[in-house]
Write an enzyme that holds these catalytic residues in place. Structure first.
Site, PDB file in Angstrom:
ATOM      1  N   LYS A 191      86.364  48.155  -1.908  1.00  0.00           N
ATOM      2  CA  LYS A 191      86.045  48.123  -3.339  1.00  0.00           C
ATOM      3  C   LYS A 191      86.958  47.112  -4.015  1.00  0.00           C
ATOM      4  O   LYS A 191      88.046  47.435  -4.501  1.00  0.00           O
ATOM      5  CB  LYS A 191      86.235  49.520  -3.956  1.00  0.00           C
ATOM      6  CG  LYS A 191      85.522  49.682  -5.277  1.00  0.00           C
ATOM      7  CD  LYS A 191      84.015  49.661  -5.088  1.00  0.00           C
ATOM      8  CE  LYS A 191      83.281  49.765  -6.399  1.00  0.00           C
ATOM      9  NZ  LYS A 191      81.839  49.600  -6.229  1.00  0.00           N
ATOM     10  N   SER A 389      76.724  49.366  -6.011  1.00  0.00           N
ATOM     11  CA  SER A 389      77.602  50.308  -6.694  1.00  0.00           C
ATOM     12  C   SER A 389      76.775  51.163  -7.659  1.00  0.00           C
ATOM     13  O   SER A 389      75.893  51.884  -7.221  1.00  0.00           O
ATOM     14  CB  SER A 389      78.737  49.571  -7.396  1.00  0.00           C
ATOM     15  OG  SER A 389      79.850  50.421  -7.570  1.00  0.00           O
TER      16      SER A 389
END
Length: 592
Positions: A191, A389
């Site tokens: 991430k 996401s």
């Protein structure tokens, strides 16, 4: 003196009345113009659809009337409009071919390029021809135009063919010079969205995933150009290593990358030959705008709604009405999906998702609305350039998911990023702070200091809960165990082709494929697609400008000045208005 005041007053009144009259006449003229352009276009036999690729291409087109009036051309062509026009050209027997003029277009993603190219390939199945010309093809334009029967180039022109590269920009040290720092909590080693402001280079995990999807996109481009130009992928790779951008046009012909060189005014004779008409006969041409007003097939049967969800996912819409940036406002989309669920005329829904994500909270609310909609009628997702996401969060509950081969998806992870000005205020500006508080964490999140270890632990726990919820939503929607999701999560970004292998998506296909699948799931024999979430009209945009919301001019100038640095700078500017907990794609990568 009285006469003077009287005459001045009369003059002012006259000027005001004249301004009002001119304004009314201007509006009437614009309304007339809009009405005239909206009339059905009749197609003459032997016509050619001329597709000029010079504007930015996004999911849906937008007009900028103020830009038109002040001379700044900021029109955005809609991917949906271009593909619709190509389909109409295929079905209309009076249209004999497509002429593509590549003139400096830019697209939002490789997936949009691929979608247009696939529509052009489908057009060629009708037996009609495609010719392209440019004074100089960018690599994206060449990839798109390689589908043409003839690729024509100016004798002094070049083509872009050099491979793909991504060059992220990092602002941590720049911000530090001003005493500004971001504090970060995240779950997922891949991430890497915050890295641009919390690091000074790519993490190894991020380098791994960017390398994987960049290589994957390039493989798709090589395969497609190879099939159209009958050149092996090995040869195309070798040409890229030789940097064909500066190669002589005659060498490009020898390598079969193009077919002929000629000047722009000579192209019309090539098209006339295709049409089998005399050189002194005019060519009936239709622009993209004309094609949008060509009569389509009649809408028969049941309705399949196509709902567009593209842009950042946000809790509230804080954008300027005149700003061309689009967003997905959580509460608005939830309301729209509820209305679609209650609309008996809509038998199935296709969500066209093109989003890098955004607010984790808004994503969860939209996920909930999708599950309620799915309980009443089939929901199919069609992924555009990005569905990552938060963009994947709002997609995972659908009955079926299609992606483009080059869609960037996955990125199942959560982060929280908090801007801290304490060094700026204390060390740079000399501002001092003191405190009085009744409880231990009463001043949690204060700008006067950084988070302490205990506060960071509280934040980490909260972010962890968000990640666990995200994983469970994916597991439930994709009928996987949480452990299986964890193996492909950790914020890892996947290309559409790879996402299919790990069951994040169900198929590789277009928006049309998604509509067909939705109709199949709803058991519809006859159906038609109807677009929802109508974009603002030109006069609504004009009224927004008149109400004082005309900040887009400054935005346009910043975009023109900063170029590819504009998006990350805009992101930094907007961080303060964003939800603090984000499910968002890493970086703003410029792929060239």
């Amino acid at each position: 003196m009285k006469d003077f005041i009287k005459y001045v007053g009369a003059t002012i009144t006259g000027i005001v009345m004249l301004s009002v009259i001119v304004g009314i006449l201007g509006v009437i003229s614009l309304v007339g113009l809009a009405a005239s352009t909206a009339s059905t276009v009749q197609v003459k036999d032997g016509s050619v659809f001329t597709l000029v690729l010079k504007n930015n291409i996004d999911e849906r087109g937008t007009d900028n009337p103020i830009g038109f009036l002040n001379g700044s051309d900021t029109t955005i062509d809609g991917l949906n409009d271009i593909i619709s026009a190509i389909h109409k050209a295929k079905d209309n027997e009076n249209i004999k071919g497509i002429y593509i003029q590549a003139d400096g277009m830019a697209t939002d993603s490789p997936a949009s390029l691929h979608a247009i190219r696939e529509a052009l390939l489908d057009f060629k199945k009708s037996g009609k021809w495609i010719i392209s010309y440019s004074d100089g093809y960018s690599q994206s334009e060449y990839y798109l135009c390689s589908v043409a029967d003839q690729i024509l180039l100016n004798p002094q022109g070049q083509i872009g063919w050099h491979g793909l590269a991504a060059e992220p920009v990092f602002y941590k040290d720049l911000l530090a010079k001003f005493g500004v720092k971001y504090e970060l909590c995240k779950v997922g080693k891949y991430k890497s969205a915050p890295e641009q402001v919390t690091a000074d280079g790519m993490s190894e995990a991020n380098r791994e995933q960017v390398t994987a999807y960049l290589t994957g996109i390039w493989k798709v481009m090589l395969k497609d150009v190879s099939a159209s130009r009958k050149i092996s992928t090995d040869s195309l790779n070798a040409y890229a290593d030789r940097f064909m951008d500066l190669a002589d046009a005659q060498e490009l012909i020898k390598l079969r990358l193009i077919d002929k060189t000629m000047y722009a005014d000579e192209v019309k004779n090539v098209i006339k030959k295709r049409l089998d008409i005399d050189t002194d006969t005019d060519i009936p041409q239709l622009s993209l705008g004309d094609m949008l007003n060509v009569e389509d097939k009649k809408n028969r049967g049941d309705k399949v709604a196509v709902y567009y969800a593209y842009g950042d996912i946000v809790d509230e819409d804080n954008s300027n009405p005149m700003n061309p940036q689009t967003c997905i406002v959580g509460k608005d989309m939830c309301k729209d999906l509820e209305e679609l669920a209650d609309d008996d005329d809509v038998k199935a829904v296709v969500l066209r998702v093109n989003s890098p994500g955004g607010s984790a909270y808004a994503s969860e609310q939209i996920w909930h609305a999708v599950t309620k909609l799915k309980a009443k009628k089939p929901v199919v997702v069609s992924m555009g350039g990005y569905a990552a996401s938060g963009g994947y969060y709002i997609s995972c509950a659908a009955n079926y998911i299609y992606s483009d081969p080059t869609t960037i998806t996955g990125s199942i992870g959560i982060f929280g990023m908090f801007l801290n000005y304490s060094e700026l205020m204390k060390d740079k500006l000399g501002i001092k702070f003191d405190e009085v508080k009744t409880n231990k964490h009463a001043n949690f999140g204060t700008r006067s200091r950084f988070f302490n270890a205990e506060e960071m632990a509280i934040l980490d726990k909260y972010i962890g809960k968000g990640y666990e919820l995200f994983r469970k939503r994916v597991a439930d929607g994709r009928k996987m165990s949480v452990a299986q999701v964890e193996q492909i999560a950790q914020g890892r970004v996947w290309l559409g082709n790879d996402a299919l292998k790990i069951h994040l998506v169900d198929g590789i296909g277009s928006l049309d494929d998604a509509v067909k699948k939705a109709a199949q799931l709803a058991k519809l024999d006859e159906y038609y697609a109807s677009e929802y979430q109508t974009p603002s009209s030109w006069y609504e945009t004009l009224l927004a400008s008149a109400s004082g919301n005309s900040g887009s001019y400054l935005d346009e100038q910043m975009q023109a000045t900063f170029g590819e640095l504009y998006e990350p700078l805009r992101y930094i500017k907007q961080v303060e208005n964003m939800s603090k907990i984000q499910a968002r794609l890493p970086y703003f990568l410029t792929i060239r």
